[in-house]
Design an enzyme around this catalytic site. Structure first.
Site, mmCIF file in Angstrom:
data_model
loop_
_atom_site.group_PDB
_atom_site.id
_atom_site.type_symbol
_atom_site.label_atom_id
_atom_site.label_comp_id
_atom_site.label_asym_id
_atom_site.label_seq_id
_atom_site.Cartn_x
_atom_site.Cartn_y
_atom_site.Cartn_z
ATOM 1 N N ASP A 291 0.610 -1.168 -0.072
ATOM 2 C CA ASP A 291 0.117 0.059 -0.035
ATOM 3 C C ASP A 291 1.114 1.504 0.438
ATOM 4 O O ASP A 291 1.903 0.852 0.393
ATOM 5 C CB ASP A 291 -0.679 0.488 1.595
ATOM 6 C CG ASP A 291 -2.290 0.700 1.369
ATOM 7 O OD1 ASP A 291 -2.341 2.177 0.136
ATOM 8 O OD2 ASP A 291 -3.117 0.764 0.904
HETATM 9 C C1 NOJ Z 1 -3.910 4.005 0.123
HETATM 10 C C2 NOJ Z 1 -5.482 3.558 -0.014
HETATM 11 O O1 NOJ Z 1 -5.083 2.744 1.283
HETATM 12 C C3 NOJ Z 1 -5.244 1.823 -1.023
HETATM 13 O O2 NOJ Z 1 -6.382 1.195 -0.738
HETATM 14 C C4 NOJ Z 1 -4.842 2.618 -2.335
HETATM 15 O O3 NOJ Z 1 -5.804 1.473 -3.000
HETATM 16 C C5 NOJ Z 1 -3.757 3.538 -2.141
HETATM 17 N N1 NOJ Z 1 -3.684 4.329 -1.823
HETATM 18 C C6 NOJ Z 1 -3.713 4.123 -3.565
HETATM 19 O O4 NOJ Z 1 -4.675 4.942 -3.833
#
Ligand code: NOJ
Length: 738
Positions: A291
């Protein structure tokens, strides 16, 4: 030296001499032709080029922050990144792809990922809303439309579905999932993966899906996003992991590691989860992306000493792509030199990522998703808008309809449409809006005006959501007094759910309660239209108003879809995928709880509150219709079955009302005695059926012993012999496993 570069040229020739690969239909199942081409690449790639493939940075994004990359184009040209997130549009992605293909030595195209969570340009209801439809065909179609639009705009890969089971509505990301139940969550996860990926990843209208957030992200303590997770292994395995595993079996292309820790080890550096379970036990063959910045965050967790250490921990855990930390690029060369990271493991990660680029057909034509004409014809086209409208009305849940206030008559002469969400375009989008435009959303006010053009519509905003200001209430009351009926739209702002949007109360925020109190004084029939990304605590509202319709955040066509339901052009069929508590103090409150040794009764020393009921306001699976359904004749095909056997449960469902309607027939079981305690009931089947007035249908569910498996005392995931109860509506049957 000369000899080495001659070999490199030969290998490069081999890379490009191959015929375009035939792409297998599933994401896993490797094609030898592709593997050979990857071998050729690996034989000529420098360590830096390999690490570039393992790195993802963000494209232009109107934010600043520790992980922003203002010079991301230089990173592309220098081969420091093989993937971007947040880049879309056919023209722009072509430009970026040119940078990668023309400027880098090996001409490897970029893979472009984006959060296409519920629609791309045509926004559909938030995932929790779609889940309330219990309509797998519609949910799959919704993901299909999103993939079609996203791929037409140059996107190859969505960071969806989020399959985190969520039992705590304080956690704002509940909006992005399928709710609280594992069985429903598995079914919806599969529908979404198949919707995004289709049967052929090389088709230009399919995209890679990404199962996230692995794992247990929805178990954040106190419902506070990003918070610590501490959960028993048994609950994790039985409740939270099945949707993840199911998507692996279905061939999902990618996974995303979560921000949280699992049993003290951050998921991004968790070898047990990323390697032993995901790849070893489940056989996942795609790649895992971290993430956003979660590799670097392992330092903040207190798990890694510094980002050098976190890069080592992540790579060695089995993490393939570094989203936004830049740690692989920066530190792995040193880690390789020091012998802390093996180049063979890097090669394996590169292989997994290149494999997906091959499967997408990017090596055959890096610009195949950059077709401006297709983009123009696809985005927000009439068919997509119609699909979004259909999905939206199917997602709505009628929570109360005393005295049949709904459906409203189309011959009404005047309607008050009031409330801070009645004409707010941006809130229709919900929290994740991908390429959606607020100005393209149809609000409730617009939807009602279109549905009853002859009626006089008296609109007033009434109050605000973010603050307690109530200056507008008088105008709303005046609008109500001038009208035969009042439709009031209340709830949350779109951004009050989703990421980093936890709440400690679940009441209607701002001045909305005051607005409702004032409207009630008018004595007019009032319909509450709810827009929210999570269950709210609506005891007072439910007691004081005859009619409540849950519409979630319903997307681009939301206003039309709500009007379809309000005026009876569509008979509501949604059922709650999540429990609505009476008060926040009951949270976490979910339907498949354990009985305890002291279930509540009328005596003091049983599990209960002094000041609140144990019951929910609206239970999981609940939702009304404009018609009624009766259940009869539940029968179980045999009284017992073996450990590998199955039986059938049949029930008759009758439409006992006066109009056609759809019903979600739900089958629950209870395992009466176990080597570990079992929930009071568990969903094990559902079927959505349509019945004309007066018609009936027999619905048969097949129940296999293996459907009743759980992590037993010995931690084997198997059913246990013993007695079971089975329930459909208020009917009950029994059987046993021998
Ligand atoms: C953080 C989020 O937790 C995740 O779900 C997302 O895909 C990413 N950012 C990218 O934007």
């Amino acid at each position: 030296m000369k000899f080495v570069s001659y070999l490199a040229i030969l290998a490069l020739l081999a890379v490009y001499a191959c015929k375009p690969a035939s792409t297998p239909t599933a994401a896993n199942g490797n094609d030898p032709a592709i593997e050979a081409r990857i071998d050729s690449f690996l034989s000529v790639m420098t360590l830096e080029e390999k690490l570039g493939q393992l790195t993802q940075f963000t494209s232009d994004w109107g934010e600043t922050g520790p992980f922003m990359r203002p010079n991301f184009k230089e990173d592309i040209v220098a081969g420091r990144t093989g993937s971007l997130l947040n880049a879309y549009s056919a023209a722009y992605t072509r430009e970026l792809q040119h940078l990668a293909v023309d400027s880098t030595r090996l001409h490897i195209p970029l893979i472009l990922g984006y959060d296409v969570i519920h629609g791309f340009r045509t926004i559909t209801p938030i995932p929790l809303g779609e889940s309330a439809s219990w309509d797998l065909t519609a949910i799959e179609k919704s993901a299909r439309v999103a993939a079609d639009e996203a791929s037409a705009s140059g996107v190859h890969w969505t960071f969806a579905p989020m399959v985190d089971i969520a039992r705590d509505p304080r956690w704002g990301r509940m909006a992005e999932g399928a709710g609280e139940d594992t069985y429903l969550g598995v079914a919806i996860a599969l529908a979404r993966v198949h919707g995004f990926q289709g049967d052929d990843l090389s088709a230009t209208n399919t995209i890679l899906a990404c199962t996230k957030h692995f794992a247990a992200y929805g178990v954040a303590q106190a419902g506070r996003d990003y918070n610590t997770v501490d959960i028993s292994e048994r609950t994790l395995r039985d409740v939270y992991l099945p949707p993840f595993q199911a998507t692996v079996d279905a061939g999902v292309a990618t996974f995303m590691s979560s921000f949280n820790e699992i049993n003290g080890v951050p998921a991004t550096g968790n070898r047990e989860y990323l390697t032993d379970i995901l790849r070893g036990k489940w056989g996942f063959e795609g790649f895992v992306v971290s993430d956003y910045g979660s590799i670097a965050e392992m330092v903040t967790h207190g798990f890694a000493a510094d980002t050098l250490n976190s890069a080592e921990l992540a790579l060695n855990a089995g993490l393939d792509m570094d989203m936004m930390s830049g740690a692989f690029n920066k530190w792995i060369p040193q880690l390789v030199k020091e012998g802390k990271v093996k180049e063979a493991d890097i090669d394996e990660a590169v292989r997994r990522i290149l494999r997906m680029k091959f499967k997408l057909g990017l090596f055959d034509d890096p610009y195949r998703y950059c077709d401006t004409l297709r983009e123009k014809n696809t985005l927000l086209n009439e068919a997509n808008k119609e699909a979004a409208r259909d999905m939206a009305r199917k997602s709505m849940v009628l929570l109360k309809n005393e005295g049949n206030v709904l459906p409203l008559s189309k011959t009404l002469r005047s309607i008050a449409v009031v409330g801070p969400l009645a004409d707010s375009k941006v809130d229709m989008l919900g929290n994740w809006s991908a390429a959606g435009h607020a100005d393209e959303c149809v609000t409730l006010l617009e939807g009602i005006k279109a549905a009853v053009p002859a009626a006089k519509i008296n609109y007033a905003e009434g109050c605000k959501i973010e603050n307690a200001e109530t200056n507008g209430i008088a105008a709303a009351v005046a609008a109500a007094r001038q009208s035969e009926v009042v439709v009031v739209a209340v709830g949350e702002r779109g951004y009050m759910s989703g990421e980093a949007a936890s709440r400690s109360t679940l009441d209607l925020p701002g001045g909305q309660r005051k607005l409702l109190e004032a409207l009630k004084q008018t004595g007019k029939p009032i319909v509450l239209v709810l827009m929210n990304g999570r269950p709210l605590t609506l005891v007072w509202e439910t007691e004081n108003f005859p009619s409540l319709l849950e519409t979630w955040f319903s997307g681009t066509m939301g206003g039309h879809a709500i009007a379809d339901v309000l005026f009876g052009d569509y008979n509501p069929s949604g059922k709650l995928p999540v429990t609505f508590p009476r008060s926040v103090g009951q949270v976490p409150l979910f339907y498949n709880y354990k009985n305890t040794g002291r279930p509540k009764n009328n005596t003091k020393y049983t599990t209960q509150y002094l000041d609140e009921s144990n019951d929910p306001l609206f239970p999981f699976g609940f939702g009304l219709s404009y018609t009624t359904f009766g259940y009869s004749n539940l029968s179980v095909s045999k009284s017992s079955m073996g450990m590998t056997d199955s039986l059938e449960v049949t029930v008759t469902v009758t439409n006992t009302g006066s109009r056609m309607g759809e019903e979600v027939v739900q089958l629950y079981i209870r395992d009466l005695v176990g080597s570990v305690t079992r929930p009071v009931k568990e969903l094990k089947g559902f079927r959505k059926i349509a019945l004309d007035a007066g018609a009936n249908q027999q619905v048969t569910f097949k129940v296999k012993s293996s459907d009743l498996a759980f992590s037993r005392l010995d931690m084997q995931f198997l059913p246990e012999p013993g007695g079971f109860e089975v329930y459909v509506a208020d009917l009950k049957g029994t059987f046993s496993i021998k």
